[in-house]
Design a protein around this motif. Structure first.
Motif, PDB file in Angstrom:
ATOM      1  N   ILE A  93       0.855  -1.185   0.000  1.00  0.00           N
ATOM      2  CA  ILE A  93       0.000   0.000   0.000  1.00  0.00           C
ATOM      3  C   ILE A  93       0.891   1.236   0.000  1.00  0.00           C
ATOM      4  O   ILE A  93       1.723   1.404   0.900  1.00  0.00           O
ATOM      5  CB  ILE A  93      -0.907   0.032   1.250  1.00  0.00           C
ATOM      6  N   PRO A  94       0.785   2.132  -0.999  1.00  0.00           N
ATOM      7  CA  PRO A  94       1.620   3.326  -1.001  1.00  0.00           C
ATOM      8  C   PRO A  94       1.527   4.123   0.297  1.00  0.00           C
ATOM      9  O   PRO A  94       2.531   4.681   0.755  1.00  0.00           O
ATOM     10  CB  PRO A  94       1.096   4.124  -2.199  1.00  0.00           C
ATOM     11  N   ALA A  95       0.334   4.168   0.897  1.00  0.00           N
ATOM     12  CA  ALA A  95       0.176   4.873   2.177  1.00  0.00           C
ATOM     13  C   ALA A  95       0.836   4.102   3.321  1.00  0.00           C
ATOM     14  O   ALA A  95       1.020   4.641   4.408  1.00  0.00           O
ATOM     15  CB  ALA A  95      -1.302   5.094   2.492  1.00  0.00           C
ATOM     16  N   GLN A  96       1.153   2.822   3.081  1.00  0.00           N
ATOM     17  CA  GLN A  96       1.824   1.925   4.036  1.00  0.00           C
ATOM     18  C   GLN A  96       1.047   1.755   5.342  1.00  0.00           C
ATOM     19  O   GLN A  96       1.627   1.569   6.410  1.00  0.00           O
ATOM     20  CB  GLN A  96       3.259   2.399   4.299  1.00  0.00           C
ATOM     21  N   ARG A  97      -0.259   1.789   5.215  1.00  0.00           N
ATOM     22  CA  ARG A  97      -1.139   1.522   6.349  1.00  0.00           C
ATOM     23  C   ARG A  97      -2.533   1.242   5.824  1.00  0.00           C
ATOM     24  O   ARG A  97      -2.895   1.680   4.727  1.00  0.00           O
ATOM     25  CB  ARG A  97      -1.188   2.719   7.305  1.00  0.00           C
ATOM     26  N   PRO A  98      -3.332   0.513   6.577  1.00  0.00           N
ATOM     27  CA  PRO A  98      -4.727   0.322   6.187  1.00  0.00           C
ATOM     28  C   PRO A  98      -5.552   1.579   6.478  1.00  0.00           C
ATOM     29  O   PRO A  98      -5.112   2.473   7.218  1.00  0.00           O
ATOM     30  CB  PRO A  98      -5.181  -0.844   7.061  1.00  0.00           C
ATOM     31  N   ALA A  99      -6.730   1.624   5.901  1.00  0.00           N
ATOM     32  CA  ALA A  99      -7.645   2.742   6.163  1.00  0.00           C
ATOM     33  C   ALA A  99      -8.303   2.570   7.522  1.00  0.00           C
ATOM     34  O   ALA A  99      -8.502   1.456   8.006  1.00  0.00           O
ATOM     35  CB  ALA A  99      -8.722   2.790   5.085  1.00  0.00           C
ATOM     36  N   THR A 100      -8.651   3.672   8.140  1.00  0.00           N
ATOM     37  CA  THR A 100      -9.487   3.624   9.331  1.00  0.00           C
ATOM     38  C   THR A 100     -10.951   3.611   8.898  1.00  0.00           C
ATOM     39  O   THR A 100     -11.302   4.061   7.804  1.00  0.00           O
ATOM     40  CB  THR A 100      -9.242   4.835  10.248  1.00  0.00           C
ATOM     41  N   PHE A 101     -11.801   3.086   9.750  1.00  0.00           N
ATOM     42  CA  PHE A 101     -13.233   3.115   9.454  1.00  0.00           C
ATOM     43  C   PHE A 101     -13.723   4.556   9.346  1.00  0.00           C
ATOM     44  O   PHE A 101     -14.631   4.859   8.565  1.00  0.00           O
ATOM     45  CB  PHE A 101     -14.014   2.369  10.533  1.00  0.00           C
ATOM     46  N   GLU A 102     -13.129   5.433  10.114  1.00  0.00           N
ATOM     47  CA  GLU A 102     -13.501   6.848  10.050  1.00  0.00           C
ATOM     48  C   GLU A 102     -13.240   7.414   8.665  1.00  0.00           C
ATOM     49  O   GLU A 102     -14.070   8.153   8.115  1.00  0.00           O
ATOM     50  CB  GLU A 102     -12.711   7.634  11.101  1.00  0.00           C
ATOM     51  N   GLU A 103     -12.099   7.068   8.068  1.00  0.00           N
ATOM     52  CA  GLU A 103     -11.766   7.584   6.737  1.00  0.00           C
ATOM     53  C   GLU A 103     -12.741   7.087   5.675  1.00  0.00           C
ATOM     54  O   GLU A 103     -13.184   7.857   4.810  1.00  0.00           O
ATOM     55  CB  GLU A 103     -10.334   7.186   6.371  1.00  0.00           C
ATOM     56  N   ILE A 104     -13.096   5.810   5.739  1.00  0.00           N
ATOM     57  CA  ILE A 104     -14.062   5.279   4.781  1.00  0.00           C
ATOM     58  C   ILE A 104     -15.428   5.921   5.017  1.00  0.00           C
ATOM     59  O   ILE A 104     -16.143   6.278   4.075  1.00  0.00           O
ATOM     60  CB  ILE A 104     -14.161   3.750   4.886  1.00  0.00           C
ATOM     61  N   GLY A 105     -15.784   6.105   6.281  1.00  0.00           N
ATOM     62  CA  GLY A 105     -17.054   6.750   6.602  1.00  0.00           C
ATOM     63  C   GLY A 105     -17.132   8.175   6.097  1.00  0.00           C
ATOM     64  O   GLY A 105     -18.178   8.624   5.605  1.00  0.00           O
TER      65      GLY A 105
END
Length: 249
Positions: free
Chosen positions: A207-219
């Motif tokens: 992942i270029p961001a080198q981390r998974p998404a938070t649920f807050e970000e998807i929300g």
């Protein structure tokens, strides 16, 4: 004129669906939530909305949810459909994470699983759209946000059922074409790996961001697509994957 905004949301018991419900409530929406467990009822109480237990596969449950929402609030502004795997997914597919060398089942998948996944990923949106579209037309518009998957655009061996979401994306385009004249939109939000996925170090570095998404970000992305700020976005499939998918679209 009332400033009331109402969001009808399915699959909100946990994970991405729960995160979307929390962010929609923060954005000022009254939420009407449904999932197969009591978790959506409990979350709705926390958020000052209404919740019920039911299945997106059952038309009667969808009708009851919509009727309850209209009785309570008198309108529906956003419909957020969050769809997960059916209950009969093989153990090999339930394994979370990502490995480019994973050799998952494909021809071993049963016809029943394919049909169940089609119902979960595609037909539930068709069913709810049939019921709620006349309401949206009468009130002058509304927005659908379907939570899909990045694996629809770039299929990956551990997640073969996501290929069926491509049919959902095509339906969303046709729906947007047909009902845009009524100020109704339908878009798909395609999350990448989220905070509940146990990623290996190799997967994280993919992942270029080198981390998974938070649920807050998807929300928050869900809130945007449902809002007037996205009023000229229709029939589209929007990635929120930290740049993981490589295909140039």
């Amino acid at each position: 004129m009332s400033d009331l905004k109402v969001a009808l949301m399915t699959g909100t018991g946990q994970g991405i669906g729960r995160g979307c419900a929390i962010e929609m409530a923060k954005a000022g929406y009254k939420v009407s939530l449904m999932s197969p467990s009591n978790r959506s009822i409990e979350l709705a109480e926390e958020l000052g909305g209404i919740g019920r237990r039911g299945s997106v596969l059952e038309v009667d449950d969808l009708k009851a949810m919509i009727d309850h929402t209209m009785t309570r609030y008198g309108r529906i502004d956003a419909i957020v459909s969050n769809m997960g795997h059916g209950g009969t997914v093989p153990e090999a597919i339930k394994t979370v994470g990502f490995d480019v060398d994973f050799d998952g089942p494909l021809l071993e998948l049963t016809d029943e699983l394919w049909h169940e996944s089609l119902d979960m990923y595609v037909l539930n949106v068709v069913k709810i759209a049939r019921i709620v579209t006349p309401i949206l037309i009468e009130q002058g518009g509304g927005a659908f946000v379907n939570v899909s998957s990045m694996n629809t655009i770039e299929p990956r061996a551990p997640y073969p059922m996501s290929m069926l979401r491509g049919a959902l994306h095509s339906f969303s385009k046709l729906y947007g074409d047909r009902y845009a004249r009524h100020n109704i939109r339908m878009n798909n939000l395609l999350p990448g790996f989220c905070e509940n996925v146990n990623l290996s170090e190799r997967a994280r570095l993919e992942i270029p961001a080198q981390r998974p998404a938070t649920f807050e970000e998807i929300g928050q992305a869900c809130v945007f697509l449902a809002s007037e700020s996205a009023r000229y976005i229709n029939g589209q499939s929007i990635l929120s994957d930290g740049g993981m998918n490589r295909a140039v679209r």
